[in-house]
Scaffold this active site. Structure first.
Site, PDB file in Angstrom:
ATOM      1  N   LYS A   5       0.866  -1.181   0.000  1.00 41.26           N
ATOM      2  CA  LYS A   5       0.000   0.000   0.000  1.00 41.26           C
ATOM      3  C   LYS A   5       0.892   1.216   0.000  1.00 41.26           C
ATOM      4  CE  LYS A   5      -4.393   0.743  -0.050  1.00 41.26           C
ATOM      5  NZ  LYS A   5      -5.484  -0.165  -0.479  1.00 41.26           N
ATOM      6  N   ASP A  28      -6.802   4.136  -4.683  1.00 40.40           N
ATOM      7  CA  ASP A  28      -7.527   3.940  -3.425  1.00 40.40           C
ATOM      8  C   ASP A  28      -8.206   5.300  -3.187  1.00 40.40           C
ATOM      9  OD1 ASP A  28      -7.643   1.862  -1.015  1.00 40.40           O
ATOM     10  OD2 ASP A  28      -7.453   3.822  -0.092  1.00 40.40           O
ATOM     11  N   PHE A  56     -19.444   8.054  -1.269  1.00 41.19           N
ATOM     12  CA  PHE A  56     -20.017   8.468  -2.567  1.00 41.19           C
ATOM     13  C   PHE A  56     -18.936   8.499  -3.637  1.00 41.19           C
ATOM     14  CE2 PHE A  56     -18.777  13.053  -3.001  1.00 41.19           C
ATOM     15  CZ  PHE A  56     -18.113  13.178  -1.786  1.00 41.19           C
ATOM     16  N   ASN A 106     -15.797   6.056  -5.849  1.00 43.31           N
ATOM     17  CA  ASN A 106     -15.800   4.994  -6.848  1.00 43.31           C
ATOM     18  C   ASN A 106     -16.408   3.687  -6.326  1.00 43.31           C
ATOM     19  OD1 ASN A 106     -13.860   2.523  -7.842  1.00 43.31           O
ATOM     20  ND2 ASN A 106     -14.591   3.832  -9.494  1.00 43.31           N
ATOM     21  N   ALA A 147     -18.515   3.184  -3.708  1.00 47.58           N
ATOM     22  CA  ALA A 147     -19.953   3.343  -3.459  1.00 47.58           C
ATOM     23  C   ALA A 147     -20.707   3.333  -4.800  1.00 47.58           C
ATOM     24  CB  ALA A 147     -20.220   4.645  -2.714  1.00 47.58           C
ATOM     25  N   TRP A 148     -20.140   4.006  -5.796  1.00 47.87           N
ATOM     26  CA  TRP A 148     -20.775   4.075  -7.117  1.00 47.87           C
ATOM     27  C   TRP A 148     -20.977   2.670  -7.708  1.00 47.87           C
ATOM     28  CZ3 TRP A 148     -17.830   2.927 -11.675  1.00 47.87           C
ATOM     29  CH2 TRP A 148     -18.533   3.084 -12.869  1.00 47.87           C
TER      30      TRP A 148
HETATM   31  O1  2IT Z   1      -7.915  -1.766  -1.176  1.00 45.36           O
HETATM   32  C1  2IT Z   1      -7.763  -2.229  -2.311  1.00 45.36           C
HETATM   33  O2  2IT Z   1      -7.828  -3.438  -2.549  1.00 45.36           O
HETATM   34  C2  2IT Z   1      -7.493  -1.287  -3.403  1.00 45.36           C
HETATM   35  N1  2IT Z   1      -7.448  -0.088  -3.153  1.00 45.36           N
HETATM   36  C3  2IT Z   1      -7.240  -1.780  -4.800  1.00 45.36           C
HETATM   37  C4  2IT Z   1      -5.812  -2.167  -4.959  1.00 45.36           C
HETATM   38  C5  2IT Z   1      -5.411  -2.550  -6.361  1.00 45.36           C
HETATM   39  O3  2IT Z   1      -4.232  -2.853  -6.512  1.00 45.36           O
HETATM   40  O4  2IT Z   1      -6.234  -2.558  -7.269  1.00 45.36           O
END
Ligand code: 2IT
Length: 445
Positions: free
Chosen positions: A124, A164, A236, A238, A240-241
């Site tokens: 991350k 994210d 609201f 990506n 949630a959409w």
């Molecule tokens: O929390 C997650 O799984 C994401 N933000 C997507 C991570 C990704 O590499 O697509």
């Protein structure tokens, strides 16, 4: 395994990192029993090795705002574990980003990615940069400055970032442009790219769609369907959409969305052009949902409140960590809610989770429910590596298969003596076993 001892030594070593400790404690408590049945894990110090990230890269990001003033932010990449594949996980741009938040997310990502059936390790990253109120040009310059440092540490077979909170298609585009400029390479080093330059169909929808496929399976274990159910959604953006879109397609009625300013209740359901309007709200960069109730006057805006107080059948967390606490859980249980699915990462506090499990409610954690997002990122990596592009049907079919596999793994590892499916235990054990076996097989390094 001495869970509390391990936690205590982690707390001493990393003071002031509560989210990281929370995520580690949840996993250790779930896997204690199975770990103790495998002395080879203890001998290889699997847990001690697994709870520490492989490395944390921290860097300064300097950029110039529209007024000509110089701004300084901090950038991070937490490469948590690559036992089963290249590091993989999103980038979060938000004022609340700290090493604790990114370590909890990287730790969770390791198990989530293991559940997807695809060979991806966990990572991350992100920055304390807040996109709120920033111009398009400022966002571009920040992304470029961020990549100027990050590019040396990533690669299509080494570490593959994505989006994210605060990082969507637009930001991934700017990051990709700078990566190409620096490396002179055109590879699948980022996922969530635009469709015109290597992105995958269904990736924008995948986290929410996958979440609904999973919740549908959960309901089926009790002979129920999502059709005709009322649903409370938070957030609201990506995620949630995608969730609202798929829930509505499947015949459910979504009655709430929320933002940092409060939530809106729409008795007619968030459907049709109202779903597109959600994205308009997000793209406005103001981080508020109140204008929804001005545009659609049958809806009511509740400032400073959370959607969990509404009497609905299904609750889906789609905003951020710890957004549903013990008090919310009490209200949810009193309201007779059937199912709670975390589509945000670690959406529920430990008190809320304990209450749901004690009441034998249908509840599943983010690392299972929201895994469709990163899984589809994995499918984007496959397409990029093969220099091909799959149809939406093909990707969606694979996403269905993956979410079904994750649900089956949860049932296999999480079913308790009374028949209750403990999805927390199921997801944690299934993910852990795969990572632990991979670590054992590759020796001590
Ligand atoms: O929390 C997650 O799984 C994401 N933000 C997507 C991570 C990704 O590499 O697509």
């Amino acid at each position: 395994m001495k869970t509390e001892e391990i936690i205590q030594s982690l707390e001493l070593k990393h003071p002031g990192e509560p989210e990281y400790i929370q995520a580690v404690r949840e996993v250790l408590l779930s896997i204690e029993d199975i770990y103790n049945q495998h002395p080879e894990f203890e001998k290889a110090k699997i847990i001690e090795r697994l709870v520490e990230p492989d490395r944390v890269i921290t860097f300064r990001v300097t950029w110039v705002d529209d007024k000509g003033d110089i701004q300084v932010n901090t950038g991070y990449r937490v490469q948590f574990n690559n036992a089963i594949g290249p590091y993989k996980g999103g980038l979060r741009f938000h004022a609340s980003v700290t090493p604790s938040i990114l370590k909890f997310l990287g730790f969770e990502q390791t198990f989530k990615n293991a559940l997807t059936t695809l060979p991806m390790g966990g990572a991350k990253g992100g920055s304390d940069f807040s996109p709120r109120g920033k111009s398009q040009a400022e966002i571009m310059r920040f992304c470029q400055a961020f990549m100027l440092e990050l590019w040396r540490n990533i690669g299509p077979d080494m570490d593959v970032p994505a989006g994210d909170i605060g990082v969507g298609g637009r930001e991934v585009g700017y990051l990709m442009g700078m990566y190409k400029k620096l490396t002179r390479e055109c590879t699948g080093v980022l996922t969530g790219k635009g469709l015109d330059f290597g992105g995958s169909l269904i990736r924008p929808e995948a986290t929410g769609f996958g979440g609904l496929y999973f919740v549908t399976q959960m309901l089926a274990t009790r002979g129920l369907t999502i059709e005709g159910k009322t649903v409370a959604v938070s957030g609201f953006g990506n995620v949630a959409w995608g969730a609202v879109t798929k829930a509505t397609q499947l015949g459910a009625k979504v009655v709430t969305i929320s933002g940092p300013d409060g939530y809106v209740y729409d008795p007619d359901g968030v459907s049709g052009d109202k779903i597109d309007y959600m994205l308009e709200l997000r793209d406005s960069g103001n981080d508020v949902v109140a204008p929804y109730a001005e545009k659609y006057p049958r809806a009511t805006f509740y400032p400073g409140r959370k959607p969990w107080e509404q009497k609905v059948d299904v609750c889906l967390t789609c905003a951020t960590q710890n957004e549903l606490n013990g008090n919310d859980a009490k209200q949810i249980i009193d309201n007779g809610v059937i199912c709670v699915g975390e589509i945000s990462n670690m959406g529920c506090t430990p008190e809320a989770i304990d209450a749901f499990i004690e009441h034998r409610m249908l509840y599943a954690p983010g690392k299972a429910v929201n895994a469709g997002g990163v899984a589809t990122s994995g499918l984007e990596m496959s397409q990029n590596a093969g220099h091909i592009s799959w149809s939406a049907e093909e990707v969606d079919q694979k996403l269905h298969y993956i979410m079904r596999s994750i649900h089956e793994a949860c049932v296999t590892y999480g079913t308790e003596k009374d028949g209750y499916i403990n999805y927390v235990k199921g997801a944690n054990i299934a993910g852990f076993m795969k990572v632990a076996r991979a670590m054992l097989a590759q020796g001590i390094y």
